[in-house]
Motif scaffolding. Structure first.
Motif: not given
Length: 226
Positions: A58-81
């Motif tokens: 999460a930390i490097p993903m947020v860092s990359k998004l701040i530096e790239n204002p046009h990019g998006t991120a997606i995170i896949l998890t196995p459960t809703r919890e």
């Protein structure tokens, strides 16, 4: 000497958020992952539960998004919890960055609420493979600007039969993304998936992956039937 988050080249607003969260020093999995990921390297990681894996991506993903204002991120998890927990971590990390919003796409929740979140152009998508595929079929989710992808608890997602959904989602994402793949174990099928979707990844492993982290308390409760 132990590193602190200030030793990494993280954006100032992210540093501020980490300070508010009282995050001073990275855990071993976070230190290894952040060091390589800030250089744009894909990550194939294994670590025990409770070792800080969410912060590791999460930390490097947020860092990359701040530096790239046009990019998006997606995170896949196995459960809703788990998705809810991951979403909460991201929300804490972006409190000082107004340009970033999250959307939580999970089953068992009214889909109209998710439509509303998606209409606000979130740049961080957290969800389960089934519900994310549902949005793709409805054309309510666009993954064409994804610059970073994380698969959390990948072995569990495959155990739950999400392999087809995962591959469908990844095919909608640009090939020039950065990818994080985390798993508690590393069986052959994880290595096979990594070989198809990760680009010369850095292998990161911390602790004994067959056991939970030391800060996880386990207990057994015996109950009577009836």
């Amino acid at each position: 000497m132990q590193k602190t988050f200030k030793d990494f080249s993280l954006p100032e607003k992210l540093q501020q958020a980490l300070a508010v969260m009282n995050f001073d020093s990275p855990t071993p999995i976070q230190e290894q992952t952040i060091e390589h990921s800030l250089a744009g390297t894909d990550i194939l990681g294994t670590a025990q539960t409770g070792t800080g894996k969410t912060g590791a991506f999460a930390i490097p993903m947020v860092s990359k998004l701040i530096e790239n204002p046009h990019g998006t991120a997606i995170i896949l998890t196995p459960t809703r919890e788990l998705a809810v927990q991951v979403d909460q971590v991201f929300r804490s990390l972006i409190k000082t960055e107004n340009s970033l919003r999250t959307a939580l796409l999970i089953g068992g929740e009214h889909i109209e609420k998710q439509f509303k979140q998606l209409r606000h152009s979130p740049r961080i998508i957290v969800g389960t493979p089934g519900r994310i595929n549902d949005h793709l079929k409805r054309n309510t989710l666009d993954l064409s600007k994804v610059c970073t992808l994380a698969l959390d608890e990948t072995d569990l997602m495959l155990d739950m039969g999400f392999d087809v959904q995962i591959e469908t989602i990844i095919k909608k994402i640009p090939n020039d993304r950065q990818t994080f793949m985390f798993s508690a174990t590393l069986p052959k099928r994880i290595e096979s998936l990594a070989s198809r979707y990760l680009n010369t990844p850095e292998r990161v492993s911390v602790g004994r992956t067959s056991e939970p982290g030391e800060n996880i308390v386990q207990d057994v409760v015996f109950t009577k039937q009836g």
